[in-house]
Design an enzyme around this catalytic site. Sequence first.
Site, PDB file in Angstrom:
ATOM      1  N   LYS A  37      -0.004   4.389   4.500  1.00 10.94           N
ATOM      2  CA  LYS A  37      -0.130   3.939   3.146  1.00 10.94           C
ATOM      3  C   LYS A  37       0.734   4.627   2.630  1.00 10.94           C
ATOM      4  O   LYS A  37       1.795   4.823   2.284  1.00 10.94           O
ATOM      5  CB  LYS A  37      -1.507   4.084   2.882  1.00 10.94           C
ATOM      6  CG  LYS A  37      -2.634   2.783   3.945  1.00 10.94           C
ATOM      7  CD  LYS A  37      -2.639   2.302   3.844  1.00 10.94           C
ATOM      8  CE  LYS A  37      -3.652   0.878   4.909  1.00 10.94           C
ATOM      9  NZ  LYS A  37      -3.342   0.316   5.430  1.00 10.94           N
ATOM     10  N   HIS A  97      -7.036   4.366   2.396  1.00  5.22           N
ATOM     11  CA  HIS A  97      -6.472   4.659   0.529  1.00  5.22           C
ATOM     12  C   HIS A  97      -6.489   5.530  -0.054  1.00  5.22           C
ATOM     13  O   HIS A  97      -6.048   5.464  -1.515  1.00  5.22           O
ATOM     14  CB  HIS A  97      -6.823   3.398   0.140  1.00  5.22           C
ATOM     15  CG  HIS A  97      -6.784   1.788   0.930  1.00  5.22           C
ATOM     16  ND1 HIS A  97      -6.394   1.113   0.807  1.00  5.22           N
ATOM     17  CD2 HIS A  97      -6.907   1.305   2.175  1.00  5.22           C
ATOM     18  CE1 HIS A  97      -5.879  -0.238   1.865  1.00  5.22           C
ATOM     19  NE2 HIS A  97      -6.212   0.109   2.532  1.00  5.22           N
ATOM     20  N   ASP A 130     -13.623   6.391   6.502  1.00  9.90           N
ATOM     21  CA  ASP A 130     -11.954   5.835   6.658  1.00  9.90           C
ATOM     22  C   ASP A 130     -11.630   6.448   5.146  1.00  9.90           C
ATOM     23  O   ASP A 130     -12.222   5.518   4.200  1.00  9.90           O
ATOM     24  CB  ASP A 130     -12.203   4.525   6.783  1.00  9.90           C
ATOM     25  CG  ASP A 130     -10.851   3.587   6.603  1.00  9.90           C
ATOM     26  OD1 ASP A 130      -9.989   4.540   6.439  1.00  9.90           O
ATOM     27  OD2 ASP A 130     -10.818   2.788   7.010  1.00  9.90           O
ATOM     28  N   SER A 140     -10.832  -1.062   0.366  1.00 12.05           N
ATOM     29  CA  SER A 140      -9.757  -1.373  -0.091  1.00 12.05           C
ATOM     30  C   SER A 140      -9.016  -2.813  -0.653  1.00 12.05           C
ATOM     31  O   SER A 140      -7.917  -3.125  -0.878  1.00 12.05           O
ATOM     32  CB  SER A 140      -8.709  -1.710   1.416  1.00 12.05           C
ATOM     33  OG  SER A 140      -9.470  -3.022   2.098  1.00 12.05           O
ATOM     34  N   HIS A 153     -13.990  -2.834   5.664  1.00 10.24           N
ATOM     35  CA  HIS A 153     -13.055  -2.686   6.862  1.00 10.24           C
ATOM     36  C   HIS A 153     -13.309  -4.229   7.856  1.00 10.24           C
ATOM     37  O   HIS A 153     -13.609  -3.143   8.984  1.00 10.24           O
ATOM     38  CB  HIS A 153     -11.537  -1.779   6.992  1.00 10.24           C
ATOM     39  CG  HIS A 153     -10.485  -2.690   7.473  1.00 10.24           C
ATOM     40  ND1 HIS A 153     -10.086  -3.079   8.682  1.00 10.24           N
ATOM     41  CD2 HIS A 153      -9.500  -2.742   6.654  1.00 10.24           C
ATOM     42  CE1 HIS A 153      -8.673  -3.224   8.459  1.00 10.24           C
ATOM     43  NE2 HIS A 153      -8.290  -3.622   7.608  1.00 10.24           N
ATOM     44  N   GLU A 191     -15.901   3.684   3.365  1.00 13.28           N
ATOM     45  CA  GLU A 191     -14.679   4.115   3.536  1.00 13.28           C
ATOM     46  C   GLU A 191     -14.920   4.633   1.805  1.00 13.28           C
ATOM     47  O   GLU A 191     -15.318   4.921   1.179  1.00 13.28           O
ATOM     48  CB  GLU A 191     -14.040   1.929   2.996  1.00 13.28           C
ATOM     49  CG  GLU A 191     -13.727   1.795   3.838  1.00 13.28           C
ATOM     50  CD  GLU A 191     -12.780   0.377   3.623  1.00 13.28           C
ATOM     51  OE1 GLU A 191     -12.374   0.134   3.489  1.00 13.28           O
ATOM     52  OE2 GLU A 191     -13.115  -0.618   4.329  1.00 13.28           O
ATOM     53  N   ASN A 237       1.115  -1.397  -0.297  1.00 13.55           N
ATOM     54  CA  ASN A 237      -0.006  -0.055   0.053  1.00 13.55           C
ATOM     55  C   ASN A 237       0.611   1.385  -0.107  1.00 13.55           C
ATOM     56  O   ASN A 237       0.105   1.770   0.248  1.00 13.55           O
ATOM     57  CB  ASN A 237      -0.840   0.033   1.962  1.00 13.55           C
ATOM     58  CG  ASN A 237      -1.665  -1.082   1.230  1.00 13.55           C
ATOM     59  OD1 ASN A 237      -2.073  -1.125   0.165  1.00 13.55           O
ATOM     60  ND2 ASN A 237      -2.087  -1.990   2.360  1.00 13.55           N
TER      61      ASN A 237
END
Length: 388
Positions: free
Chosen positions: A240, A211, A208, A183, A136, A179, A56
Amino acid sequence: MPAPTDEAFQALDPTPGGVDALRHLQDELSEMERAGLLRTPPAAPASDRLLVLCSNDYLGYAGLALPSEVGTASGAGASRLVSGTHEAHLMAERELAAWLSVEATLLFSSGYAANVGTVAALARPGDVVVSDALNHASLIDGCRLSGATVEVVGHVDVEAVEGALVRARGARRRWVVTESLFSMDGDTPDLPRLRELCDRHDAALIVDEAHALGVFGPRGAGLCAEAGVRPDVLIGTLGKSLGLHGAFVAGSSTLRTYLWNRARSFVYSTGISPVVALAAVERVRRAAADDPARARLTMITRRLRSGLLALGAELLPGSSGPILPWLLKSPGAAVEMSRRLASEGVLVQAIRPPTVPAGTSRLRIVANASLSESDVERALAGFREAMR
């Protein structure tokens, strides 16, 4: 003090004729192995042999050296509430807040700690949490620990979110958790629509951005910034795009004070290393100014995506950005393709249930800005050979 004797160690082990209270664990491990779901620790990749396409480290910062300023402590020494707060922590929190245009941020020891601690601290019994089906594990665990009623809705299904909020009108409070860049699937919810629904139904929006930060948005400030959306709670990570470890929660100063007092994963953890916090100051400034790396990441992602599609790889529809999920359906097929790629010098790990739903085992291929054009060609050649 004398060293322990062999007899002392033997006394700690189950005797041949005794009862092993953990004997069921081996049975469960054997069952996982039969199902193709047993995970074993992978060897650290040799950088000169394997091309790593599962990290990542989107901007390629993980290889940068940490700061060596004299006087910076390597460890915090205690919880931040006791004696563990150092000036470096406060500097990093101010820099993160300025980057994301929020009042305040609070550092956590990991992304998992930030998610589970934040959701569990904010939501309470009597509340309703509307959670995306592919959130997640750390968000899921935070929902469970909160004691709130959890409504799991279809992945990126805004109509389902709206229906859940309508049904939750009598709840003490309402929360929507998502998110910004998922992810494992690499796709994105309709953030403006979620914000509008939350405003209409007096719900708080928790996003979130782990990423997406560094990769998307003005100055790499994430998908919420790109969409012009301000979540009530934004969760990000240092591990990340910034290439460090640790995480943070961003929002109002009131939110920071509340989590300082109520987020158990923060209250009862030693603060992150001040050296890492100091490095975060420099990495945030670097990431905010690194439009060239973001442009390069976009170019490399497009090249990898088009090359994989040309080879016949079944990339998940809707995925965007540097996460390229190649569906291989069964755990065994994903593990076998990962093994073949490793033999070709390309490291991509198989992702299997329970991380992803049954029937969607995959290779999670990830682009990063440090890849050269020859690296991309080498990777595609490796995929070509492995697919034979």
